[in-house]
Design a protein around this motif. Structure first.
Motif, PDB file in Angstrom:
ATOM      1  N   VAL A  74     -17.254 -26.209  -7.155  1.00  0.00           N
ATOM      2  CA  VAL A  74     -18.810 -26.478  -7.450  1.00  0.00           C
ATOM      3  C   VAL A  74     -19.106 -26.220  -6.130  1.00  0.00           C
ATOM      4  O   VAL A  74     -20.219 -25.621  -5.803  1.00  0.00           O
ATOM      5  N   SER A  75     -18.788 -27.072  -5.178  1.00  0.00           N
ATOM      6  CA  SER A  75     -19.481 -27.145  -3.854  1.00  0.00           C
ATOM      7  C   SER A  75     -19.416 -25.786  -2.981  1.00  0.00           C
ATOM      8  O   SER A  75     -20.301 -25.237  -2.273  1.00  0.00           O
ATOM      9  N   ASP A 120     -14.896 -43.274 -13.532  1.00  0.00           N
ATOM     10  CA  ASP A 120     -15.518 -42.841 -14.694  1.00  0.00           C
ATOM     11  C   ASP A 120     -16.681 -41.795 -14.669  1.00  0.00           C
ATOM     12  O   ASP A 120     -17.397 -41.328 -15.459  1.00  0.00           O
ATOM     13  N   TYR A 121     -16.909 -41.483 -13.370  1.00  0.00           N
ATOM     14  CA  TYR A 121     -17.739 -40.483 -12.941  1.00  0.00           C
ATOM     15  C   TYR A 121     -17.821 -39.730 -11.688  1.00  0.00           C
ATOM     16  O   TYR A 121     -16.918 -40.677 -10.840  1.00  0.00           O
ATOM     17  N   MET A 122     -18.359 -38.772 -11.249  1.00  0.00           N
ATOM     18  CA  MET A 122     -18.158 -38.108 -10.126  1.00  0.00           C
ATOM     19  C   MET A 122     -19.614 -37.281  -9.732  1.00  0.00           C
ATOM     20  O   MET A 122     -20.345 -36.732 -10.601  1.00  0.00           O
ATOM     21  N   THR A 123     -19.873 -37.462  -8.514  1.00  0.00           N
ATOM     22  CA  THR A 123     -21.406 -36.978  -8.212  1.00  0.00           C
ATOM     23  C   THR A 123     -21.269 -36.057  -7.014  1.00  0.00           C
ATOM     24  O   THR A 123     -20.259 -36.502  -6.094  1.00  0.00           O
ATOM     25  N   ILE A 154     -21.327 -29.705 -15.853  1.00  0.00           N
ATOM     26  CA  ILE A 154     -22.542 -30.254 -15.029  1.00  0.00           C
ATOM     27  C   ILE A 154     -23.354 -31.443 -16.067  1.00  0.00           C
ATOM     28  O   ILE A 154     -23.894 -30.781 -16.905  1.00  0.00           O
ATOM     29  N   VAL A 155     -22.965 -32.660 -15.981  1.00  0.00           N
ATOM     30  CA  VAL A 155     -23.209 -33.725 -17.027  1.00  0.00           C
ATOM     31  C   VAL A 155     -24.628 -33.778 -16.862  1.00  0.00           C
ATOM     32  O   VAL A 155     -25.542 -34.007 -17.859  1.00  0.00           O
ATOM     33  N   ASP A 156     -25.304 -33.993 -15.696  1.00  0.00           N
ATOM     34  CA  ASP A 156     -26.485 -34.635 -15.403  1.00  0.00           C
ATOM     35  C   ASP A 156     -27.170 -34.029 -13.954  1.00  0.00           C
ATOM     36  O   ASP A 156     -26.100 -33.842 -13.172  1.00  0.00           O
ATOM     37  N   PHE A 157     -28.307 -34.187 -13.576  1.00  0.00           N
ATOM     38  CA  PHE A 157     -28.918 -33.928 -12.401  1.00  0.00           C
ATOM     39  C   PHE A 157     -30.210 -34.539 -12.021  1.00  0.00           C
ATOM     40  O   PHE A 157     -31.003 -34.705 -13.169  1.00  0.00           O
ATOM     41  N   VAL A 158     -30.474 -35.157 -10.773  1.00  0.00           N
ATOM     42  CA  VAL A 158     -31.787 -35.725 -10.688  1.00  0.00           C
ATOM     43  C   VAL A 158     -32.019 -34.940  -9.183  1.00  0.00           C
ATOM     44  O   VAL A 158     -31.088 -34.987  -8.380  1.00  0.00           O
ATOM     45  N   LYS A 159     -33.260 -35.049  -8.953  1.00  0.00           N
ATOM     46  CA  LYS A 159     -33.664 -34.784  -7.441  1.00  0.00           C
ATOM     47  C   LYS A 159     -33.322 -36.273  -6.586  1.00  0.00           C
ATOM     48  O   LYS A 159     -33.594 -37.162  -7.140  1.00  0.00           O
ATOM     49  N   TYR A 160     -32.755 -35.892  -5.454  1.00  0.00           N
ATOM     50  CA  TYR A 160     -32.310 -36.824  -4.745  1.00  0.00           C
ATOM     51  C   TYR A 160     -32.452 -36.296  -3.212  1.00  0.00           C
ATOM     52  O   TYR A 160     -32.070 -35.451  -2.633  1.00  0.00           O
ATOM     53  N   LYS A 161     -33.299 -37.373  -2.376  1.00  0.00           N
ATOM     54  CA  LYS A 161     -33.826 -36.954  -1.177  1.00  0.00           C
ATOM     55  C   LYS A 161     -34.381 -35.685  -1.150  1.00  0.00           C
ATOM     56  O   LYS A 161     -35.195 -35.344  -1.853  1.00  0.00           O
ATOM     57  N   ALA A 162     -34.090 -34.942  -0.346  1.00  0.00           N
ATOM     58  CA  ALA A 162     -34.597 -33.456  -0.192  1.00  0.00           C
ATOM     59  C   ALA A 162     -33.824 -32.345  -1.290  1.00  0.00           C
ATOM     60  O   ALA A 162     -34.236 -31.177  -1.009  1.00  0.00           O
ATOM     61  N   TRP A 206     -24.016 -34.813 -11.435  1.00  0.00           N
ATOM     62  CA  TRP A 206     -22.628 -35.307 -12.109  1.00  0.00           C
ATOM     63  C   TRP A 206     -21.952 -34.347 -12.595  1.00  0.00           C
ATOM     64  O   TRP A 206     -22.492 -33.358 -13.451  1.00  0.00           O
ATOM     65  N   LEU A 207     -20.757 -34.372 -12.247  1.00  0.00           N
ATOM     66  CA  LEU A 207     -19.707 -33.617 -12.725  1.00  0.00           C
ATOM     67  C   LEU A 207     -18.471 -34.234 -13.530  1.00  0.00           C
ATOM     68  O   LEU A 207     -18.405 -35.229 -13.407  1.00  0.00           O
ATOM     69  N   ALA A 208     -18.223 -33.396 -14.560  1.00  0.00           N
ATOM     70  CA  ALA A 208     -16.998 -33.608 -15.293  1.00  0.00           C
ATOM     71  C   ALA A 208     -15.989 -32.753 -15.334  1.00  0.00           C
ATOM     72  O   ALA A 208     -16.354 -31.506 -15.936  1.00  0.00           O
ATOM     73  N   CYS A 209     -14.870 -32.784 -15.004  1.00  0.00           N
ATOM     74  CA  CYS A 209     -13.867 -31.872 -14.906  1.00  0.00           C
ATOM     75  C   CYS A 209     -12.635 -32.403 -15.587  1.00  0.00           C
ATOM     76  O   CYS A 209     -12.441 -33.364 -15.991  1.00  0.00           O
ATOM     77  N   GLY A 210     -11.984 -31.350 -16.041  1.00  0.00           N
ATOM     78  CA  GLY A 210     -10.566 -31.562 -16.751  1.00  0.00           C
ATOM     79  C   GLY A 210     -10.786 -32.159 -18.334  1.00  0.00           C
ATOM     80  O   GLY A 210     -11.661 -32.255 -19.109  1.00  0.00           O
ATOM     81  N   LYS A 211     -10.159 -33.503 -18.346  1.00  0.00           N
ATOM     82  CA  LYS A 211     -10.185 -34.147 -19.568  1.00  0.00           C
ATOM     83  C   LYS A 211     -11.332 -35.001 -19.348  1.00  0.00           C
ATOM     84  O   LYS A 211     -11.853 -35.307 -20.572  1.00  0.00           O
ATOM     85  N   ARG A 212     -12.063 -35.325 -18.393  1.00  0.00           N
ATOM     86  CA  ARG A 212     -13.235 -36.048 -18.438  1.00  0.00           C
ATOM     87  C   ARG A 212     -14.084 -34.955 -18.952  1.00  0.00           C
ATOM     88  O   ARG A 212     -15.121 -35.507 -19.852  1.00  0.00           O
ATOM     89  N   ALA A 213     -14.130 -33.578 -18.857  1.00  0.00           N
ATOM     90  CA  ALA A 213     -15.101 -32.891 -19.517  1.00  0.00           C
ATOM     91  C   ALA A 213     -15.138 -32.673 -21.152  1.00  0.00           C
ATOM     92  O   ALA A 213     -15.942 -32.755 -21.816  1.00  0.00           O
ATOM     93  N   MET A 214     -13.652 -32.838 -21.526  1.00  0.00           N
ATOM     94  CA  MET A 214     -13.416 -32.694 -22.805  1.00  0.00           C
ATOM     95  C   MET A 214     -13.979 -34.143 -23.388  1.00  0.00           C
ATOM     96  O   MET A 214     -14.508 -34.166 -24.478  1.00  0.00           O
ATOM     97  N   ASN A 215     -13.948 -35.335 -22.677  1.00  0.00           N
ATOM     98  CA  ASN A 215     -14.386 -36.573 -23.323  1.00  0.00           C
ATOM     99  C   ASN A 215     -15.617 -36.685 -23.556  1.00  0.00           C
ATOM    100  O   ASN A 215     -16.195 -36.979 -24.449  1.00  0.00           O
ATOM    101  N   ASP A 216     -16.434 -35.936 -22.465  1.00  0.00           N
ATOM    102  CA  ASP A 216     -17.915 -36.052 -22.420  1.00  0.00           C
ATOM    103  C   ASP A 216     -18.322 -35.060 -23.687  1.00  0.00           C
ATOM    104  O   ASP A 216     -19.342 -35.526 -24.506  1.00  0.00           O
TER     105      ASP A 216
END
Length: 402
Positions: free
Chosen positions: A103-104, A123-126, A210-218, A223-233
């Motif tokens: 993603v990056s 339980d999460y990644m940003t 991509i689970v969620d996103f917010v404006k942050y600073k500039a 929020w990302l979920a990959c693999g099993k986390r994506a399936m759980n989401d």
């Protein structure tokens, strides 16, 4: 530097190693071994879960040259022991970290957005990007990231020196890394310095969401979920959506429309209720004023109702003070709570805030306010109900005082 097997063989989960040192520390014994498969944490990635000589690793630290593991039992220097890392945790962390690289890397290639922050929790990644991306751009980024998974290209590693690094195109380079520096490359997606663990190939990630996103600073925090986390989401959200659809007796594809329709109906009902409540309070306020006792400072309108909310008594007290030169003391029971609202008309010389403090003491309640209005609440008890008449008498005495 001690051998770090997870650098070049992240799918290797066990190894044997020699104990180089063992020191007593606050939480147990800190052991150093000459080679390891247990990732200690770093680069935004949490540590592996594992064992040294069968003992759970309680903590880990990396001083750049050696890794130290804290266990609850001392080991003898020179012993050869088995190290093992938990496969499930290693796979989870590797899926997340590999997905983050994709993603990056693609955010940079597609939009020129640089990753300026990365955090992986259990339980999460940003990731934090240095420019704002809207929903459509993030959707395109997610699609491109999953295309990289479908291609199932190998994730490769190389250890290079500073002199070689200058000739290699990288998305990002760690400024702290010295000596031999590890580069992780995903063909067509990313190449950067990294100390973390990764899956064998992009197909092993499974999915990126991509689970969620917010404006942050500039820029934007994603929020990302990959693999099993994506399936759980997906599973959690599908379960919730199916439950909502079932509640509305409709298909899941119509759930949003059903919720919006009910929301509009509820808003309309609230407006109608507010209108009717105001009409009721106007009628009731005028009746109460007619029956209210006169005092030296104006009428005392004292009300105790068996069923009512704070919103209701607030409206009723306001209407009382609008229609008359009065002091309104409105009490209502709501379940196990007594709400009270004290309010004066402009021409009444009495402090609602001071009277509220006295009511708090009498009812063992909490509340406060200004001279013109105050409010509070207390737990219903036999004593509090019995105290209502005493409070009425007290307020009457205050209003009749010269």
């Amino acid at each position: 530097m001690d051998e770090r097997i997870y650098y070049t063989e992240p799918q290797t989960l066990t190894c044997e190693a020699e104990v180089m040192s063992c020191e007593k520390v606050k939480d147990g014994y800190e052991v150093r071994v000459n080679r390891t498969v247990i990732f200690p944490s770093g680069g935004g990635q949490p540590r592996d879960r594992g064992t040294v000589a069968g003992h759970e690793v309680l903590a880990a630290r990396d001083d750049g040259e050696a890794i130290y593991y804290t266990i609850d039992t001392p080991l003898s220097v020179g012993d050869v022991v088995k190290l093992e890392t938990q496969a499930e945790v290693r796979l989870d962390h590797s899926q997340q970290h590999s997905g983050e690289h994709i993603v990056s890397g693609l955010a940079k290639k597609l939009f020129g957005a640089a990753n300026v922050g990365f955090h992986m929790a259990e339980d999460y990644m940003t990731i934090d990007l240095d420019m704002m991306l809207d929903r459509a751009q993030l959707s395109a980024l997610e699609s491109a990231a999953n295309d990289a998974i479908y291609r199932d290209v190998p994730i490769t590693y190389a250890l290079v020196g500073d002199d070689e690094l200058e000739h290699i195109e990288l998305r990002k380079r760690s400024e702290k890394a010295k000596g031999l520096i590890r580069i992780v490359t995903i063909d067509g997606a990313d190449s950067c310095t990294c100390c973390g663990t990764h899956v064998k190939s992009t197909g092993c990630i499974g999915a990126i969401k991509i689970v969620d996103f917010v404006k942050y600073k500039a820029g934007v925090r994603v929020w990302l979920a990959c693999g099993k986390r994506a399936m759980n989401d997906y599973d959690k959200k599908h379960t919730e959506l199916a439950a909502i659809a079932k509640n509305f007796s409709t298909k899941w594809t119509n759930a949003h429309e059903a919720v919006m329709k009910q929301s509009k109906e509820l808003a309309s009902a609230k407006r109608e209720l507010k209108k009717r409540t105001l009409e009721l309070c106007d009628y009731k306020a005028k009746k109460l004023i007619e029956q209210a006792a006169d005092t030296r400072r104006g009428k005392l309108v004292f009300v105790f109702e068996e069923d009512g909310s704070m919103d209701y008594i607030k409206t009723l007290s306001e209407r009382i003070c609008t229609f008359s030169n009065a002091f309104a003391a409105v009490f209502a029971r709501c379940g196990s709570t007594i709400f009270y609202r004290l309010m004066r008309s402009e021409g009444v010389n009495a402090s609602a805030g001071e009277i509220c403090r006295a009511v708090n003491v009498a009812l063992n309640g909490k509340g406060g306010g200004r001279d013109d209005s105050a409010q509070g609440s207390a737990v219903v008890s036999d004593a509090s109900v019995a105290a209502i008449e005493q409070i009425k008498s007290y307020i009457g005495n205050v209003l009749n005082a010269k």
